[in-house]
Design a protein around this motif. Structure first.
Motif, mmCIF file in Angstrom:
data_model
loop_
_atom_site.group_PDB
_atom_site.id
_atom_site.type_symbol
_atom_site.label_atom_id
_atom_site.label_comp_id
_atom_site.label_asym_id
_atom_site.label_seq_id
_atom_site.Cartn_x
_atom_site.Cartn_y
_atom_site.Cartn_z
ATOM 1 N N LYS A 156 0.834 -1.214 0.000
ATOM 2 C CA LYS A 156 0.000 0.000 0.000
ATOM 3 C C LYS A 156 0.863 1.256 0.000
ATOM 4 N N GLN A 157 1.922 1.239 0.797
ATOM 5 C CA GLN A 157 2.809 2.394 0.843
ATOM 6 C C GLN A 157 3.454 2.647 -0.526
ATOM 7 N N MET A 158 3.895 1.580 -1.191
ATOM 8 C CA MET A 158 4.506 1.743 -2.512
ATOM 9 C C MET A 158 3.492 2.263 -3.517
ATOM 10 N N LYS A 159 2.270 1.779 -3.446
ATOM 11 C CA LYS A 159 1.219 2.229 -4.365
ATOM 12 C C LYS A 159 0.901 3.706 -4.140
ATOM 13 N N ASP A 160 0.757 4.097 -2.869
ATOM 14 C CA ASP A 160 0.464 5.496 -2.549
ATOM 15 C C ASP A 160 1.622 6.404 -2.965
ATOM 16 N N LEU A 161 2.846 5.941 -2.714
ATOM 17 C CA LEU A 161 4.012 6.746 -3.072
ATOM 18 C C LEU A 161 4.105 6.956 -4.574
ATOM 19 N N LYS A 162 3.799 5.929 -5.337
ATOM 20 C CA LYS A 162 3.826 6.056 -6.795
ATOM 21 C C LYS A 162 2.793 7.076 -7.269
ATOM 22 N N THR A 163 1.630 7.077 -6.628
ATOM 23 C CA THR A 163 0.559 7.986 -7.031
ATOM 24 C C THR A 163 0.928 9.439 -6.804
ATOM 25 N N ILE A 164 1.601 9.740 -5.693
ATOM 26 C CA ILE A 164 1.875 11.140 -5.360
ATOM 27 C C ILE A 164 3.271 11.592 -5.766
ATOM 28 N N SER A 165 4.074 10.709 -6.336
ATOM 29 C CA SER A 165 5.413 11.099 -6.802
ATOM 30 C C SER A 165 5.290 11.658 -8.213
ATOM 31 N N VAL A 166 5.044 12.951 -8.318
ATOM 32 C CA VAL A 166 4.785 13.554 -9.624
ATOM 33 C C VAL A 166 5.952 14.386 -10.137
ATOM 34 N N SER A 167 6.797 14.909 -9.254
ATOM 35 C CA SER A 167 7.935 15.696 -9.725
ATOM 36 C C SER A 167 9.021 14.762 -10.243
ATOM 37 N N PRO A 168 9.887 15.234 -11.147
ATOM 38 C CA PRO A 168 10.969 14.385 -11.667
ATOM 39 C C PRO A 168 11.850 13.829 -10.554
ATOM 40 N N TYR A 169 12.163 14.656 -9.572
ATOM 41 C CA TYR A 169 12.995 14.222 -8.448
ATOM 42 C C TYR A 169 12.338 13.064 -7.704
ATOM 43 N N GLU A 170 11.047 13.184 -7.442
ATOM 44 C CA GLU A 170 10.347 12.141 -6.696
ATOM 45 C C GLU A 170 10.161 10.884 -7.522
#
Length: 623
Positions: A575-589
């Motif tokens: 779940k954490q990986m899924k949520d992180l993928k969803t909100i990682s929108v900047s190139p750095y993230e």
């Protein structure tokens, strides 16, 4: 109101559909298309953000952007280039004698070991000859030469407020350029109306006045330096003042797209998304090394809502939130979070009553405007200030203890031991100050242990103390357990460094506190934002560490008793990986997410026992 083009952006870029060179959408400048065919093809997606903003103006906020229609979370609202860039002075020491230097062209901080390299013509610090000849630096360099001024070596090593003067000159000169000049000159150069901000300001009125006075004094100091010291006297004082005001009011940091470069930029459009502690949008550099910035809706924005971003990076400490902006910008934040006494139900600075008169009352008090408290249960109220004498019951209410506290820092009669002195609420030394002192003492030790922070939390919560699990001091202590600050200074809840656990017990403790922190952050900063993303990244690393610790101790004959624990860990990690993928929108993230996914995938596949690997099949859908 106006739906006119409000941003300054690139006219050409890669087509959103095919990647070929295209022209920007004339209405919003966010996406590029090679022709009508691909623009029409992409319209079902593009229409969510195209024409989504309109500009309004009032005395309290000045000019600002509002949603012209309902906007879904994740929608890119603006894509904009800065009208002019400048070295940010926000991080610069206030003293002109304190060592601090940076390249005035690219913004990289220069170590003052041997003195910074200086531009041969004007003396301002640069990192090398290319930066001394750069377009960013050229106009002011020529102006200083014309004035016959050259910055001394000692001043180049301690820039201080001189950076404000350089910024004022640079923006002022950019305002004379053919393309961006008219836009800069049209930007408001004064703070929002003082009278409008004082209306209903209550105890913050003095801070608002002081903030506006300090802002004007800062601008005047920079202009005076340019006139009296640098002798740049052919430019009107009001134009120089407008230059610095534009940088302060319409400037955003992080414009270089590089973490190590302290560069800001003046943005005509992005600056319309003003501050709110409970914001609905987030900005980031479009790619590394680029000055282009994007604004994205961090959560759903209903039509008519003001579009805002958050300029305060740490959401956990409410103590100085409104005071900070009042004193810095002469602006009183009136967002949903600041106007709600319960702070969205978290009650970050409330405590359980149990006052002198009603020792059995345990209601959470309401903190009003940050200066007074009131209990709905017993009707008592008081000031969060020692000025009220016996009516002062402390920020967390030392007087509420009444002998209940049995922790190491308390006396049997309910008084608090601080620095060898017995303090008492009626004397004006509240329980909150004592806890804050303990917090700062642990922080200053730099290597405080989990046990020490756990003891502080135990002393604060019932039955020992009157705090509650989402009080800001408890949450901040949990943050120190999870990601300690080892230099004695409490940092923002971004750019965190995880405390790596060595045992399953420590890993479980950190995971519990991490969940509590994330739950609070998701209330204070919901949706897409760097604060939530950074915390999630630490929790991903922690979950992975827990799984590897579990795997290293795995015994197949105990699998029946352990499989539920393993399943829970795997599901939480997924779940954490899924949520992180969803909100990682900047190139750095996105780079960090891909790196985490790659490392975790290879390590899990290589180290897991076949039984554990079979129980972690859900991870195959992630990696």
């Amino acid at each position: 109101m106006s739906r006119m083009k409000i941003t300054y952006g690139a006219e050409k870029g890669p087509c959103r559909v095919c990647g070929a060179e295209g022209r920007a959408c004339a209405r919003c400048l966010v996406d590029f298309y090679c022709g009508k065919l691909h623009q029409t093809q992409d319209w079902p997606r593009h229409k969510r953000g195209c024409g989504a903003l309109e500009v309004r103006e009032d005395a309290r906020f000045g000019r600002y952007a509002v949603a012209a229609k309902d906007i879904p979370a994740g929608t890119v609202l603006m894509r904009e280039l800065p009208l002019v860039t400048f070295p940010t002075s926000w991080h610069c020491p206030g003293s002109d004698n304190q060592p601090f230097s940076m390249c005035v062209s690219c913004g990289v901080e220069l170590l003052p070991l041997c003195g910074p390299e200086q531009c041969a013509r004007c003396g301002w610090p640069v990192c090398g000859k290319p930066c001394s000849l750069s377009g960013e630096h050229r106009a002011e360099c020529e102006a200083f030469q014309r004035a016959g001024f050259k910055l001394r070596s000692a001043d180049a090593s301690a820039l201080g407020s001189r950076l404000d003067a350089l910024t004022a000159l640079r923006v002022c000169l950019a305002a004379k350029a053919a393309v961006v000049g008219p836009i800069i000159r049209n930007l408001p150069g004064c703070l929002p109306d003082l009278k409008a901000n004082l209306e209903g300001a209550g105890p913050f009125a003095a801070s608002v006045r002081e903030g506006q006075d300090k802002f004007r004094a800062r601008v005047d100091r920079a202009v005076t330096w340019l006139y009296d010291v640098a002798k740049v006297r052919w430019l009107p004082r009001e134009e120089l003042a407008h230059g610095l005001s534009c940088a302060l009011l319409h400037g955003l940091e992080g414009t270089s797209g590089e973490e190590s470069h302290l560069v800001g930029g003046v943005f005509a459009g992005l600056s319309l998304a003003g501050h709110a502690c409970y914001s609905n949008a987030w900005r980031y550099a479009s790619r590394r090394g680029s000055t282009e910035m994007l604004l994205v809706a961090s959560r759903d924005i209903p039509r008519g809502e003001r579009v805002t971003t958050n300029f305060m990076r740490d959401p956990l400490n409410p103590k100085y939130r409104r005071e900070f902006f009042a004193l810095t910008w002469g602006f009183l934040c009136r967002c949903t979070l600041c106007e709600d006494p319960s702070q969205l139900g978290l009650n970050l600075d409330s405590w359980h009553c149990r006052c002198w008169e009603h020792t059995t009352c345990s209601e959470l008090v309401a903190v009003l405007d940050g200066v007074r408290w009131r209990c709905a249960g017993c009707g008592c109220e008081g000031a969060i200030s020692p000025s009220d004498g016996e009516a002062f019951l402390g920020g967390i209410l030392d007087a509420a203890l009444g002998g209940v506290v049995k922790g190491n820092h308390f006396l049997a009669d309910g008084r608090v031991m601080l620095g060898g002195t017995a303090l008492d609420g009626a004397q004006g030394a509240g329980y909150s100050f004592m806890l804050e002192e303990l917090f700062q003492q642990l922080l200053s030790e730099r290597e405080s242990t989990i046990a020490q922070w756990e003891e502080l939390i135990q002393d604060a919560l019932p039955p020992n103390g009157p705090l509650h699990p989402t009080h800001h001091l408890v949450l901040r202590a949990k943050r120190q357990i999870l990601c300690p600050d080892t230099d004695g200074v409490e940092r923002d809840i971004v750019n965190l460094k995880l405390r790596i656990p060595k045992t399953m017990k420590d890993a479980q403790t950190l995971a519990k506190h991490g969940r509590d922190l994330l739950a609070a952050v998701e209330v204070l900063r919901p949706g897409i934002n760097h604060c939530r993303a950074d915390l999630l990244r630490q929790l991903v690393v922690l979950s992975f560490t827990r799984m590897t610790l579990f795997a290293s101790q795995f015994k197949q004959n105990l699998w029946r008793r352990q499989q539920d624990e393993w399943k829970a860990m795997v599901e939480e990690f997924a779940k954490q990986m899924k949520d992180l993928k969803t909100i990682s929108v900047s190139p750095y993230e996105r780079e960090i997410y891909q790196s985490l996914a790659g490392q975790n995938s290879s390590l899990l596949r290589s180290k897991l026992h076949p039984v554990l690997r079979k129980g972690a099949l859900v991870l195959e859908t992630i990696f």
